[in-house]
Write an enzyme that holds these catalytic residues in place. Structure first.
Site, PDB file in Angstrom:
ATOM      1  N   GLU A 306     -70.905 -41.092  41.453  1.00 45.90           N
ATOM      2  CA  GLU A 306     -70.662 -40.021  40.971  1.00 45.90           C
ATOM      3  C   GLU A 306     -69.722 -39.185  40.774  1.00 45.90           C
ATOM      4  OE1 GLU A 306     -74.504 -38.648  40.805  1.00 45.90           O
ATOM      5  OE2 GLU A 306     -75.260 -39.995  39.705  1.00 45.90           O
ATOM      6  N   GLU A 416     -77.775 -46.378  38.795  1.00 46.80           N
ATOM      7  CA  GLU A 416     -78.994 -45.389  38.872  1.00 46.80           C
ATOM      8  C   GLU A 416     -79.933 -44.949  37.228  1.00 46.80           C
ATOM      9  OE1 GLU A 416     -78.373 -41.262  40.785  1.00 46.80           O
ATOM     10  OE2 GLU A 416     -77.171 -42.710  42.670  1.00 46.80           O
TER      11      GLU A 416
END
Length: 481
Positions: A306, A416
Protein backbone atom coordinates in the site's frame (compact mmCIF):
# COMPACT_ATOMS: atom_id res chain seq x y z
CA UNK A 1 21.55 -32.72 -37.35
CA UNK A 2 20.52 -30.70 -34.35
CA UNK A 3 18.07 -32.42 -32.05
CA UNK A 4 14.82 -30.52 -32.68
CA UNK A 5 11.75 -30.06 -30.53
CA UNK A 6 8.93 -32.52 -30.83
CA UNK A 7 5.40 -31.27 -30.29
CA UNK A 8 2.42 -33.57 -29.98
CA UNK A 9 -1.16 -32.37 -30.35
CA UNK A 10 -4.02 -34.35 -28.86
CA UNK A 11 -7.68 -33.59 -29.58
CA UNK A 12 -10.61 -35.38 -28.01
CA UNK A 13 -11.71 -36.52 -31.46
CA UNK A 14 -8.37 -36.90 -33.23
CA UNK A 15 -4.76 -37.71 -32.39
CA UNK A 16 -1.87 -36.23 -34.36
CA UNK A 17 1.88 -36.45 -33.95
CA UNK A 18 3.98 -33.66 -35.40
CA UNK A 19 7.73 -33.64 -35.40
CA UNK A 20 10.02 -30.80 -36.38
CA UNK A 21 12.68 -33.14 -37.75
CA UNK A 22 12.93 -32.54 -41.50
CA UNK A 23 9.88 -30.30 -41.43
CA UNK A 24 7.40 -33.10 -42.06
CA UNK A 25 4.26 -34.12 -40.25
CA UNK A 26 2.43 -37.42 -39.92
CA UNK A 27 -1.20 -37.92 -39.03
CA UNK A 28 -2.98 -40.85 -37.41
CA UNK A 29 -6.43 -39.49 -38.20
CA UNK A 30 -8.33 -38.06 -41.12
CA UNK A 31 -6.83 -34.63 -40.46
CA UNK A 32 -4.43 -33.22 -43.04
CA UNK A 33 -1.04 -31.53 -42.69
CA UNK A 34 1.30 -29.67 -44.97
CA UNK A 35 4.69 -28.01 -44.76
CA UNK A 36 3.42 -24.60 -45.81
CA UNK A 37 1.47 -22.20 -43.63
CA UNK A 38 -1.85 -20.50 -44.24
CA UNK A 39 -4.31 -18.61 -42.12
CA UNK A 40 -7.57 -16.73 -42.53
CA UNK A 41 -8.06 -13.03 -41.90
CA UNK A 42 -10.11 -13.80 -38.83
CA UNK A 43 -7.28 -15.52 -36.99
CA UNK A 44 -4.17 -14.10 -35.40
CA UNK A 45 -0.84 -15.73 -34.77
CA UNK A 46 2.69 -14.59 -34.09
CA UNK A 47 6.11 -16.10 -33.73
CA UNK A 48 9.64 -14.89 -33.48
CA UNK A 49 12.97 -16.52 -34.17
CA UNK A 50 16.41 -14.99 -34.16
CA UNK A 51 19.19 -16.29 -36.39
CA UNK A 52 22.42 -16.54 -34.48
CA UNK A 53 23.82 -19.99 -35.21
CA UNK A 54 24.14 -22.38 -38.11
CA UNK A 55 22.36 -25.69 -38.43
CA UNK A 56 22.89 -28.84 -40.43
CA UNK A 57 20.77 -31.45 -42.18
CA UNK A 58 17.57 -30.36 -43.86
CA UNK A 59 17.49 -26.94 -42.20
CA UNK A 60 19.25 -23.82 -43.31
CA UNK A 61 20.32 -21.08 -40.97
CA UNK A 62 17.30 -19.29 -39.48
CA UNK A 63 14.73 -21.35 -41.38
CA UNK A 64 11.29 -21.76 -39.85
CA UNK A 65 9.12 -24.77 -40.75
CA UNK A 66 5.39 -24.13 -40.64
CA UNK A 67 2.99 -27.01 -40.07
CA UNK A 68 -0.72 -26.39 -40.46
CA UNK A 69 -3.02 -28.91 -38.82
CA UNK A 70 -6.69 -28.97 -39.80
CA UNK A 71 -8.92 -30.47 -37.13
CA UNK A 72 -12.57 -31.39 -37.12
CA UNK A 73 -14.92 -33.45 -35.05
CA UNK A 74 -17.54 -33.12 -32.31
CA UNK A 75 -17.24 -29.82 -30.46
CA UNK A 76 -14.95 -28.07 -32.95
CA UNK A 77 -16.23 -25.39 -35.21
CA UNK A 78 -15.34 -25.80 -38.75
CA UNK A 79 -12.58 -26.19 -39.39
CA UNK A 80 -10.26 -25.11 -36.62
CA UNK A 81 -6.55 -24.89 -37.14
CA UNK A 82 -3.51 -24.99 -34.91
CA UNK A 83 -0.36 -23.56 -36.42
CA UNK A 84 3.00 -24.63 -35.01
CA UNK A 85 6.20 -22.93 -36.11
CA UNK A 86 9.54 -24.62 -35.54
CA UNK A 87 12.94 -22.96 -35.65
CA UNK A 88 16.53 -24.14 -35.46
CA UNK A 89 17.88 -21.18 -33.53
CA UNK A 90 17.16 -19.60 -30.18
CA UNK A 91 14.05 -17.42 -30.52
CA UNK A 92 13.50 -14.04 -28.97
CA UNK A 93 11.69 -14.39 -25.67
CA UNK A 94 9.04 -13.99 -24.49
CA UNK A 95 7.25 -15.79 -27.29
CA UNK A 96 3.53 -14.91 -27.48
CA UNK A 97 1.33 -17.94 -28.10
CA UNK A 98 -1.97 -16.45 -29.20
CA UNK A 99 -5.40 -17.65 -30.28
CA UNK A 100 -7.97 -15.45 -31.97
CA UNK A 101 -10.03 -14.02 -29.07
CA UNK A 102 -12.77 -12.76 -31.39
CA UNK A 103 -13.56 -16.37 -32.24
CA UNK A 104 -13.88 -17.50 -28.63
CA UNK A 105 -10.57 -19.41 -28.67
CA UNK A 106 -8.12 -19.28 -25.82
CA UNK A 107 -5.15 -20.80 -24.08
CA UNK A 108 -6.82 -21.87 -20.84
CA UNK A 109 -3.88 -23.12 -18.81
CA UNK A 110 -0.16 -23.65 -18.88
CA UNK A 111 1.37 -26.44 -16.83
CA UNK A 112 5.10 -26.64 -16.27
CA UNK A 113 5.73 -23.80 -18.72
CA UNK A 114 8.02 -20.94 -17.74
CA UNK A 115 6.09 -17.78 -18.48
CA UNK A 116 2.71 -16.26 -17.80
CA UNK A 117 -0.84 -16.49 -19.10
CA UNK A 118 -2.11 -12.96 -19.76
CA UNK A 119 -5.65 -12.86 -21.01
CA UNK A 120 -5.70 -14.83 -24.24
CA UNK A 121 -1.94 -14.88 -24.69
CA UNK A 122 0.62 -17.20 -23.09
CA UNK A 123 3.97 -15.40 -22.90
CA UNK A 124 6.49 -18.26 -22.97
CA UNK A 125 9.62 -17.16 -21.10
CA UNK A 126 11.78 -20.01 -22.39
CA UNK A 127 11.54 -23.55 -23.72
CA UNK A 128 11.57 -26.21 -21.05
CA UNK A 129 10.84 -29.90 -20.60
CA UNK A 130 7.31 -31.07 -19.83
CA UNK A 131 5.65 -27.83 -20.94
CA UNK A 132 1.93 -28.36 -21.58
CA UNK A 133 -0.46 -25.74 -22.93
CA UNK A 134 -4.18 -26.48 -22.80
CA UNK A 135 -6.02 -24.81 -25.66
CA UNK A 136 -9.77 -24.36 -25.89
CA UNK A 137 -11.46 -23.73 -29.23
CA UNK A 138 -14.72 -21.87 -29.74
CA UNK A 139 -16.83 -24.71 -28.40
CA UNK A 140 -16.36 -25.33 -24.71
CA UNK A 141 -16.63 -29.09 -25.23
CA UNK A 142 -13.37 -29.46 -27.15
CA UNK A 143 -9.80 -28.73 -26.13
CA UNK A 144 -6.30 -29.62 -27.18
CA UNK A 145 -2.98 -29.81 -25.43
CA UNK A 146 0.42 -29.09 -26.86
CA UNK A 147 3.44 -30.57 -25.09
CA UNK A 148 6.94 -29.43 -25.86
CA UNK A 149 10.39 -30.54 -24.84
CA UNK A 150 13.73 -29.10 -25.77
CA UNK A 151 17.45 -29.73 -25.44
CA UNK A 152 20.22 -27.22 -25.03
CA UNK A 153 21.06 -27.52 -28.71
CA UNK A 154 17.65 -26.56 -30.04
CA UNK A 155 14.59 -24.44 -29.42
CA UNK A 156 11.31 -23.58 -31.08
CA UNK A 157 8.61 -21.00 -31.17
CA UNK A 158 4.93 -21.65 -31.70
CA UNK A 159 1.76 -19.72 -32.26
CA UNK A 160 -1.84 -20.84 -32.48
CA UNK A 161 -4.72 -19.44 -34.49
CA UNK A 162 -8.26 -20.56 -35.11
CA UNK A 163 -10.98 -19.75 -37.58
CA UNK A 164 -13.85 -21.10 -35.51
CA UNK A 165 -16.77 -18.76 -35.01
CA UNK A 166 -18.53 -19.89 -31.84
CA UNK A 167 -17.76 -18.41 -28.44
CA UNK A 168 -16.37 -20.42 -25.55
CA UNK A 169 -17.34 -20.42 -21.89
CA UNK A 170 -15.51 -18.03 -19.57
CA UNK A 171 -12.59 -19.83 -17.93
CA UNK A 172 -11.26 -18.53 -14.62
CA UNK A 173 -7.65 -17.51 -14.34
CA UNK A 174 -7.64 -17.88 -10.56
CA UNK A 175 -4.65 -19.90 -9.43
CA UNK A 176 -3.92 -18.52 -5.95
CA UNK A 177 -6.56 -18.63 -3.22
CA UNK A 178 -5.64 -17.77 0.33
CA UNK A 179 -5.32 -15.46 3.30
CA UNK A 180 -2.96 -12.93 4.86
CA UNK A 181 -1.45 -14.36 8.05
CA UNK A 182 -0.65 -11.24 10.04
CA UNK A 183 1.52 -10.80 13.11
CA UNK A 184 5.09 -10.21 11.97
CA UNK A 185 4.24 -6.61 11.00
CA UNK A 186 2.72 -5.81 14.41
CA UNK A 187 4.44 -3.39 16.79
CA UNK A 188 5.45 -1.03 14.02
CA UNK A 189 6.25 1.72 16.51
CA UNK A 190 8.89 -0.41 18.20
CA UNK A 191 12.13 -1.34 16.45
CA UNK A 192 13.24 -3.93 16.66
CA UNK A 193 10.63 -4.82 19.26
CA UNK A 194 10.45 -7.92 21.42
CA UNK A 195 9.53 -11.12 19.64
CA UNK A 196 6.34 -12.76 20.96
CA UNK A 197 5.58 -9.53 22.87
CA UNK A 198 5.39 -6.88 20.16
CA UNK A 199 5.11 -9.13 17.13
CA UNK A 200 4.96 -12.76 16.12
CA UNK A 201 5.16 -14.98 13.06
CA UNK A 202 2.14 -17.22 12.39
CA UNK A 203 2.23 -20.84 13.49
CA UNK A 204 2.32 -23.73 11.06
CA UNK A 205 -0.89 -25.03 12.61
CA UNK A 206 -2.59 -22.01 11.05
CA UNK A 207 -1.05 -22.78 7.65
CA UNK A 208 -2.24 -26.38 7.93
CA UNK A 209 -5.75 -25.25 8.88
CA UNK A 210 -6.10 -23.15 5.74
CA UNK A 211 -4.51 -25.81 3.59
CA UNK A 212 -7.13 -28.26 4.87
CA UNK A 213 -9.75 -25.70 3.84
CA UNK A 214 -8.30 -26.02 0.31
CA UNK A 215 -6.53 -22.69 0.29
CA UNK A 216 -3.14 -22.85 -1.41
CA UNK A 217 -1.63 -19.43 -0.65
CA UNK A 218 -0.63 -17.51 2.46
CA UNK A 219 0.53 -13.91 2.46
CA UNK A 220 2.98 -13.03 5.23
CA UNK A 221 3.36 -9.34 6.09
CA UNK A 222 6.57 -8.27 7.87
CA UNK A 223 8.53 -5.05 8.48
CA UNK A 224 11.48 -4.00 6.35
CA UNK A 225 13.16 -2.31 9.34
CA UNK A 226 13.22 -5.51 11.38
CA UNK A 227 14.63 -7.59 8.56
CA UNK A 228 17.21 -4.96 7.51
CA UNK A 229 17.91 -2.69 10.51
CA UNK A 230 20.40 -0.62 8.49
CA UNK A 231 19.81 0.32 4.88
CA UNK A 232 22.11 -1.35 2.34
CA UNK A 233 23.43 -3.73 4.98
CA UNK A 234 22.95 -7.43 5.67
CA UNK A 235 19.69 -8.78 7.05
CA UNK A 236 19.45 -9.35 10.77
CA UNK A 237 20.29 -13.03 11.10
CA UNK A 238 17.75 -13.80 13.82
CA UNK A 239 14.90 -11.99 12.10
CA UNK A 240 15.64 -13.53 8.72
CA UNK A 241 15.72 -16.97 10.35
CA UNK A 242 12.16 -16.39 11.61
CA UNK A 243 10.91 -15.37 8.17
CA UNK A 244 12.82 -18.15 6.47
CA UNK A 245 11.50 -20.81 8.83
CA UNK A 246 7.93 -19.75 8.08
CA UNK A 247 8.54 -19.65 4.32
CA UNK A 248 10.43 -22.93 4.19
CA UNK A 249 7.97 -24.88 6.31
CA UNK A 250 4.95 -23.46 4.49
CA UNK A 251 6.25 -24.11 0.98
CA UNK A 252 7.36 -27.61 1.98
CA UNK A 253 3.66 -28.29 2.63
CA UNK A 254 2.91 -27.30 -0.96
CA UNK A 255 1.66 -23.82 -0.08
CA UNK A 256 2.55 -20.67 -1.99
CA UNK A 257 3.89 -17.85 0.19
CA UNK A 258 3.52 -14.18 -0.73
CA UNK A 259 6.26 -12.26 1.07
CA UNK A 260 5.00 -8.76 1.81
CA UNK A 261 7.11 -5.90 3.22
CA UNK A 262 4.26 -4.13 4.98
CA UNK A 263 5.76 -0.65 4.93
CA UNK A 264 3.54 1.66 2.85
CA UNK A 265 6.58 2.68 0.72
CA UNK A 266 8.40 3.91 3.81
CA UNK A 267 11.35 3.00 5.99
CA UNK A 268 11.30 4.37 9.52
CA UNK A 269 8.63 6.79 8.36
CA UNK A 270 10.59 8.19 5.42
CA UNK A 271 9.37 7.71 1.85
CA UNK A 272 11.27 5.63 -0.65
CA UNK A 273 12.89 8.14 -2.95
CA UNK A 274 13.62 10.63 -0.19
CA UNK A 275 17.14 11.62 0.78
CA UNK A 276 16.86 9.35 3.84
CA UNK A 277 15.68 6.33 1.80
CA UNK A 278 17.02 6.51 -1.75
CA UNK A 279 15.52 4.23 -4.38
CA UNK A 280 18.84 2.39 -4.49
CA UNK A 281 18.26 1.27 -0.88
CA UNK A 282 14.92 -0.27 -1.88
CA UNK A 283 16.66 -2.04 -4.75
CA UNK A 284 19.31 -3.31 -2.35
CA UNK A 285 16.63 -4.72 -0.08
CA UNK A 286 15.03 -6.63 -2.95
CA UNK A 287 18.37 -7.84 -4.23
CA UNK A 288 18.98 -9.52 -0.89
CA UNK A 289 15.47 -10.90 -0.51
CA UNK A 290 15.25 -12.21 -4.07
CA UNK A 291 18.65 -13.84 -3.75
CA UNK A 292 17.38 -15.74 -0.73
CA UNK A 293 14.26 -17.10 -2.48
CA UNK A 294 15.02 -17.22 -6.18
CA UNK A 295 15.38 -20.99 -5.94
CA UNK A 296 11.88 -21.46 -4.51
CA UNK A 297 9.17 -21.08 -7.15
CA UNK A 298 6.48 -21.26 -4.47
CA UNK A 299 7.49 -17.80 -3.22
CA UNK A 300 5.80 -14.71 -4.69
CA UNK A 301 7.47 -11.32 -4.31
CA UNK A 302 5.02 -8.54 -3.35
CA UNK A 303 7.12 -5.41 -3.85
CA UNK A 304 5.44 -3.30 -1.15
CA UNK A 305 2.24 -2.97 0.83
CA UNK A 306 0.00 0.00 0.00
CA UNK A 307 2.18 2.91 -1.17
CA UNK A 308 0.37 6.16 -0.38
CA UNK A 309 0.63 9.93 0.01
CA UNK A 310 3.33 10.28 -2.61
CA UNK A 311 3.61 11.03 -6.30
CA UNK A 312 2.50 8.07 -8.37
CA UNK A 313 5.48 8.69 -10.64
CA UNK A 314 7.84 8.38 -7.66
CA UNK A 315 6.31 5.06 -6.71
CA UNK A 316 6.70 3.85 -10.30
CA UNK A 317 10.42 4.69 -10.18
CA UNK A 318 10.80 2.65 -7.00
CA UNK A 319 8.74 -0.25 -8.33
CA UNK A 320 10.79 -0.45 -11.51
CA UNK A 321 14.00 -0.39 -9.49
CA UNK A 322 12.71 -3.16 -7.23
CA UNK A 323 11.69 -5.34 -10.17
CA UNK A 324 15.03 -4.82 -11.90
CA UNK A 325 16.86 -5.73 -8.69
CA UNK A 326 14.83 -8.94 -8.44
CA UNK A 327 15.51 -9.95 -12.02
CA UNK A 328 19.20 -9.06 -11.84
CA UNK A 329 19.56 -11.88 -9.29
CA UNK A 330 18.26 -14.37 -11.86
CA UNK A 331 14.96 -14.84 -9.99
CA UNK A 332 11.97 -15.86 -12.11
CA UNK A 333 9.41 -15.60 -9.26
CA UNK A 334 6.06 -13.90 -9.82
CA UNK A 335 6.16 -10.23 -8.75
CA UNK A 336 3.10 -8.41 -7.37
CA UNK A 337 3.06 -4.69 -8.11
CA UNK A 338 0.85 -2.27 -6.14
CA UNK A 339 -0.14 1.21 -7.18
CA UNK A 340 -0.30 4.47 -5.26
CA UNK A 341 -3.16 5.52 -2.94
CA UNK A 342 -3.20 2.28 -0.95
CA UNK A 343 -3.53 0.47 -4.32
CA UNK A 344 -7.34 0.66 -4.19
CA UNK A 345 -9.19 -0.95 -7.06
CA UNK A 346 -11.99 1.62 -6.75
CA UNK A 347 -9.54 4.53 -7.13
CA UNK A 348 -7.25 3.06 -9.80
CA UNK A 349 -8.49 5.49 -12.45
CA UNK A 350 -9.03 8.46 -10.10
CA UNK A 351 -6.73 11.45 -9.66
CA UNK A 352 -7.36 12.77 -6.14
CA UNK A 353 -3.92 11.44 -5.16
CA UNK A 354 -2.11 12.78 -8.24
CA UNK A 355 -1.68 11.11 -11.61
CA UNK A 356 -3.89 8.04 -11.79
CA UNK A 357 -2.41 4.60 -11.31
CA UNK A 358 -4.20 3.66 -14.52
CA UNK A 359 -1.97 6.06 -16.42
CA UNK A 360 1.35 5.77 -14.63
CA UNK A 361 1.55 2.07 -13.86
CA UNK A 362 1.37 1.18 -17.55
CA UNK A 363 5.03 2.19 -17.52
CA UNK A 364 6.00 -0.52 -15.06
CA UNK A 365 8.73 -2.73 -16.50
CA UNK A 366 9.52 -6.30 -15.50
CA UNK A 367 12.48 -7.56 -17.54
CA UNK A 368 11.03 -11.07 -17.42
CA UNK A 369 7.39 -10.06 -17.78
CA UNK A 370 6.17 -12.27 -14.94
CA UNK A 371 4.09 -9.96 -12.79
CA UNK A 372 0.58 -9.03 -11.75
CA UNK A 373 -0.78 -5.78 -10.39
CA UNK A 374 -1.87 -6.06 -6.77
CA UNK A 375 -5.12 -4.38 -5.74
CA UNK A 376 -6.72 -3.96 -2.32
CA UNK A 377 -10.41 -3.30 -1.85
CA UNK A 378 -12.71 -2.88 1.14
CA UNK A 379 -16.40 -2.11 1.00
CA UNK A 380 -17.23 0.18 3.92
CA UNK A 381 -18.20 3.79 3.27
CA UNK A 382 -14.66 5.13 2.92
CA UNK A 383 -13.07 1.93 1.56
CA UNK A 384 -10.73 1.74 4.56
CA UNK A 385 -11.78 -1.63 5.92
CA UNK A 386 -11.98 -0.31 9.48
CA UNK A 387 -15.76 -0.65 9.78
CA UNK A 388 -17.68 -3.94 9.64
CA UNK A 389 -20.46 -2.80 7.31
CA UNK A 390 -20.41 -3.09 3.53
CA UNK A 391 -22.12 -0.22 1.75
CA UNK A 392 -20.40 -0.55 -1.63
CA UNK A 393 -21.27 -3.23 -4.16
CA UNK A 394 -18.10 -5.24 -4.43
CA UNK A 395 -18.18 -6.23 -8.05
CA UNK A 396 -18.80 -2.62 -9.10
CA UNK A 397 -15.74 -1.48 -7.14
CA UNK A 398 -13.61 -3.93 -9.07
CA UNK A 399 -15.14 -3.26 -12.47
CA UNK A 400 -12.92 -0.37 -13.58
CA UNK A 401 -9.76 -2.17 -12.48
CA UNK A 402 -10.87 -5.27 -14.36
CA UNK A 403 -11.53 -3.25 -17.48
CA UNK A 404 -8.08 -1.68 -17.23
CA UNK A 405 -6.52 -5.13 -16.93
CA UNK A 406 -8.43 -6.31 -19.99
CA UNK A 407 -7.59 -3.28 -22.11
CA UNK A 408 -3.88 -3.51 -21.33
CA UNK A 409 -3.58 -7.31 -21.26
CA UNK A 410 -2.42 -7.35 -17.62
CA UNK A 411 -3.01 -9.75 -14.74
CA UNK A 412 -4.48 -8.77 -11.37
CA UNK A 413 -4.19 -10.10 -7.83
CA UNK A 414 -6.61 -9.01 -5.06
CA UNK A 415 -4.16 -8.91 -2.16
CA UNK A 416 -6.54 -7.63 0.53
CA UNK A 417 -10.31 -7.61 0.87
CA UNK A 418 -12.85 -8.53 3.51
CA UNK A 419 -16.09 -7.71 5.27
CA UNK A 420 -17.79 -8.06 8.63
CA UNK A 421 -20.21 -10.79 9.61
CA UNK A 422 -23.48 -9.39 8.27
CA UNK A 423 -25.85 -10.02 5.39
CA UNK A 424 -24.70 -7.05 3.29
CA UNK A 425 -21.07 -8.07 3.49
CA UNK A 426 -21.90 -11.68 2.75
CA UNK A 427 -23.71 -10.65 -0.44
CA UNK A 428 -20.90 -8.26 -1.36
CA UNK A 429 -18.15 -10.82 -0.91
CA UNK A 430 -20.08 -13.40 -2.93
CA UNK A 431 -20.37 -10.90 -5.80
CA UNK A 432 -16.65 -10.14 -5.53
CA UNK A 433 -15.71 -13.80 -5.69
CA UNK A 434 -17.96 -14.43 -8.67
CA UNK A 435 -16.48 -11.40 -10.43
CA UNK A 436 -12.95 -12.68 -9.89
CA UNK A 437 -13.85 -16.14 -11.13
CA UNK A 438 -15.63 -14.79 -14.20
CA UNK A 439 -12.79 -12.51 -15.30
CA UNK A 440 -9.71 -14.50 -16.14
CA UNK A 441 -7.39 -11.50 -15.83
CA UNK A 442 -7.52 -12.10 -12.07
CA UNK A 443 -5.03 -14.77 -11.00
CA UNK A 444 -5.53 -14.84 -7.25
CA UNK A 445 -6.72 -13.41 -3.97
CA UNK A 446 -5.87 -13.32 -0.27
CA UNK A 447 -8.47 -12.46 2.37
CA UNK A 448 -7.57 -9.97 5.08
CA UNK A 449 -6.87 -11.51 7.51
CA UNK A 450 -5.92 -14.26 9.92
CA UNK A 451 -3.13 -14.67 12.45
CA UNK A 452 -2.64 -15.63 16.09
CA UNK A 453 -3.22 -12.26 17.80
CA UNK A 454 -6.42 -10.93 16.26
CA UNK A 455 -8.79 -12.05 18.98
CA UNK A 456 -12.31 -10.86 18.12
CA UNK A 457 -11.22 -8.69 15.15
CA UNK A 458 -14.24 -8.58 12.83
CA UNK A 459 -12.28 -9.56 9.70
CA UNK A 460 -10.34 -12.45 11.20
CA UNK A 461 -10.88 -15.96 9.88
CA UNK A 462 -8.12 -17.46 12.04
CA UNK A 463 -8.54 -21.14 12.88
CA UNK A 464 -11.15 -21.50 15.60
CA UNK A 465 -10.29 -22.39 19.17
CA UNK A 466 -13.96 -22.84 20.08
CA UNK A 467 -17.30 -22.45 18.42
CA UNK A 468 -16.26 -23.54 14.94
CA UNK A 469 -15.04 -21.65 11.91
CA UNK A 470 -15.38 -17.91 11.51
CA UNK A 471 -18.63 -17.17 9.62
CA UNK A 472 -16.78 -15.59 6.69
CA UNK A 473 -14.97 -18.86 6.06
CA UNK A 474 -18.23 -20.32 4.79
CA UNK A 475 -18.52 -17.45 2.28
CA UNK A 476 -15.17 -18.37 0.76
CA UNK A 477 -15.57 -22.13 0.84
CA UNK A 478 -17.60 -22.44 -2.43
CA UNK A 479 -14.70 -20.73 -4.24
CA UNK A 480 -11.97 -22.98 -2.88
CA UNK A 481 -10.99 -25.78 -5.23
Amino acid sequence: MNQLNKISVLLLSASLLLTGCGGTGTSSSSSSSSSSSSSSSSSSSSSSSSSSSSSSGQYTNGQVVNVLVQVSGPGTASPSSLQLLFGTTVPTFPIPITLSPAQGNKVISASGCPGQLVGNVFQMAKMDNNCTLSVQFGSASSSSSSSSSSSSSSSSSSSSSSSSSSSGAVTSGIKYRGVSLAGAEFGDKKFPGVYETDYIYPAQSSVEYFKNKKMNTVRVPFLWERLQPTLNQAFDATEFARLDLFVTESTSKGMVVVIDPHNYARYRGNLIGSSQVPVSAFANFWTRLATAYKGNDRVIFALMNEPNTMKTEDWLTAANAGAKAVRDTGANNLILVPGNAWTGAHSWTQTFYGTANAQVMKNFVDPKNNFAFEFHQYFDSDYSGVKPECTAEGDKQLAQATQWLVENNYRGFLGEFGGGNNANCKATIERVMKHLEANKQWIGWTWWAAGPWWGSYFLSIEQPTSGGDAPQMSWLTPFLK
